[in-house]
Every structure is written in C-alpha cells, then in structure tokens.
Design an enzyme around this catalytic site. Sequence first.
Site, PDB file in Angstrom:
ATOM      1  N   GLY A  33       0.862  -1.183  -0.085  1.00 31.48           N
ATOM      2  CA  GLY A  33       0.028   0.062   0.133  1.00 31.48           C
ATOM      3  C   GLY A  33       0.929   1.262   0.034  1.00 31.48           C
ATOM      4  O   GLY A  33       1.882   1.265  -0.404  1.00 31.48           O
ATOM      5  N   GLU A  37       3.553   5.887  -8.106  1.00 28.97           N
ATOM      6  CA  GLU A  37       3.412   5.632  -9.573  1.00 28.97           C
ATOM      7  C   GLU A  37       4.557   4.477 -10.073  1.00 28.97           C
ATOM      8  O   GLU A  37       4.039   3.734 -11.143  1.00 28.97           O
ATOM      9  CB  GLU A  37       4.335   7.027 -10.251  1.00 28.97           C
ATOM     10  CG  GLU A  37       4.294   6.853 -11.715  1.00 28.97           C
ATOM     11  CD  GLU A  37       2.908   6.464 -12.519  1.00 28.97           C
ATOM     12  OE1 GLU A  37       1.904   6.928 -11.887  1.00 28.97           O
ATOM     13  OE2 GLU A  37       3.275   6.033 -13.542  1.00 28.97           O
ATOM     14  N   HIS A  39       3.888   1.631  -8.263  1.00 23.01           N
ATOM     15  CA  HIS A  39       3.202   0.627  -8.097  1.00 23.01           C
ATOM     16  C   HIS A  39       2.146   0.828  -9.369  1.00 23.01           C
ATOM     17  O   HIS A  39       1.619  -0.257  -9.998  1.00 23.01           O
ATOM     18  CB  HIS A  39       2.151   0.810  -6.812  1.00 23.01           C
ATOM     19  CG  HIS A  39       3.077   0.356  -5.542  1.00 23.01           C
ATOM     20  ND1 HIS A  39       3.291   1.649  -4.657  1.00 23.01           N
ATOM     21  CD2 HIS A  39       3.770  -0.386  -4.933  1.00 23.01           C
ATOM     22  CE1 HIS A  39       3.861   1.186  -3.658  1.00 23.01           C
ATOM     23  NE2 HIS A  39       4.356  -0.035  -3.982  1.00 23.01           N
ATOM     24  N   GLY A 149       8.607  -5.038  -8.796  1.00 26.71           N
ATOM     25  CA  GLY A 149       9.399  -3.744  -9.439  1.00 26.71           C
ATOM     26  C   GLY A 149      11.015  -4.184  -9.182  1.00 26.71           C
ATOM     27  O   GLY A 149      11.386  -4.841  -8.257  1.00 26.71           O
TER      28      GLY A 149
END
Length: 297
Positions: A33, A37, A39, A149
């Site tokens: 959470g 940007e 995510h 990522g």
Amino acid sequence: MILCRTIAELKNELYKIKHSNDQATIGLVPTMGFLHEGHASLMRQSAAENTASVLSIFVNPMQFGPNEDFDRYPRDEERDLAIAQANGIDLVFMPEVKEMYPAKPRTSVIVSQLTERLCGASRPGHFDGVGLVVSKLFHLVQPDRAYFGMKDAQQLAVIQQMTDDLNFPVEIRPCPIVREPDGLALSSRNVYLSAEQRQQAVVLSQSLASAKEWVAEQGMTPEELLSRVKAKISEAGQAEIDYVEWLAYPSLELPAWNEPIAEHRGKYILALAVKFGATRLIDNSLFVTNEEVYNHV
Ligand code: PAF
C-alpha cells in the site's frame, strides 16, 4: 472494482471471474500500500496483459524486524483505492493481519544463498517473511502472472527462485524502476525524509549514473568502483551507507574482487542501501556484458 477484506470474499470473486471465462488470466500485483507511480506502472502492465488484475494491499508484519517501521509504515486506504481504480485493477484484496495470520505461522519459506547478502544481511528474516506472504498470496489468488518492481531487485531474485523451486505456476514479471524527475527512485518510504534529506537522497541515483561511466574505464575493478561510489554517496552529509555491492545477478554471487570488470561475463547488479536519519533507501542498476563492454540495462 471490488474490494475484498477476507479470504472467503476473495475466493468467491475469483471463482466468478474464472467461471465466467475459462480463458481468463489473472495478474497479481502484491503491495504493502501507500501506492505511488511505481506501483501504478505495475498495475497498468498487469491490466494490459491479463483479463483481470488483483492488487493486494497488506503491510506484512512477518517481513519487519523488531526495530523496524511496521507500526509507522505509511497507510492511506482511500487514496490507494482511488489509485487502484484509476490504473485498471479489478479486485483489491486488503486483509487484516488476523485474516492472513489467524495464529502464529509454524511454516517458513526460506530461500538460501540469495538472501545472505544485501538486504538479507541487513534485515535478518526479512526475506523469510516475504517468501511466506508471497507464497500465501500465490496460493490464494492463483495468478497467471505476478508483477514486481526492479527497485527491490534482491526480492525479485528471491521470488523467482522460490517460484522455480516450488513449481508455482506463475510467471514472474519484472518491471522497471520508476524515478522522480531528479532521479530519486519512488518508494513509499520517501515520505519519511525531511526536506534536506530528500534533497540529499538524490545522491543514490547520481552515484549509479556516475558508476555507468566508471564501469567503462579500462582496468576498473569492483573494488575501485565500490570505493568511488561510496566516496560519492558520502558527499551527502546525512547519508549513512548500509551497503554498496557489485554482484552477479540474479545469483547474487561475489565477482572476482580485484579483476577488471571488463573481464567478467554476464549480468551484474550495483546495489545500494543508504540511511538518511531513520529512513533506509535502496536503489540499484543492472549491467550486462556486450562483447567486452559493460552496458547499463
Ligand atoms: O515489495 C513489497 O511491497 C513487499 O515486500 C511484498 C512483495 C508486497 C510482500 O509483502
């Protein structure tokens, strides 16, 4: 977009998706959470590649050490849901801790070797917690693809290894690092930085940029490269280096330390972890040989 807070709701919604279209593919974007940007780019890639995309938002206590920032980890549910909705997510899974861990788990998911250096050394047990929660998410969601990522390059290597070792039928999709205009890699933890620390934190991406030039110098060794990178980072008054390492990627093995980099073959990572006050930031760059020259990728 559907919000599920329980495993039962999640399973029910996934059942509906899979049984309305037996060709449906599911993408999973696991997060803790406080979305940014970086995510959002994972969510968009998942939405582009799958019939339906699931975003999990769960601050996983099992991957935080006793003196780490679990309690103060930033949270903003309403904003996160708006970002998920705007970036193609169909289903958000946002469980409470007691839903994921109704009792203390007695099972560990330990990926050896790959977790011995970098964040694995600085944060003992961290990757066991990541392995456990990602395994649970893979079992619960049964995604076709999962998106991670490259900023967390060691995490990506660990999850790929775990997926291969345990035969999870999931394709792991690495996604590029997303940066602020001045180069700072996006991270939920950037909000902890004071204005001055934020200014100084740009030294991480700047030192990676300098390293791209230094790597090309004739005779450059890992030892010399790391000492230059450390010196550059230390120019930022508040920077406290946790690690700066040059390792083979994704095996995370040490290269020949004082041999010229140009003689190494394969893919390498230059990985950094630096503290600004209580905030620990990570960043990295990948390099790959092309004939005899290292190119940044
Ligand atoms: O990268 C993260 O945000 C977390 O480590 C992950 C993969 C969501 C597991 O909690």
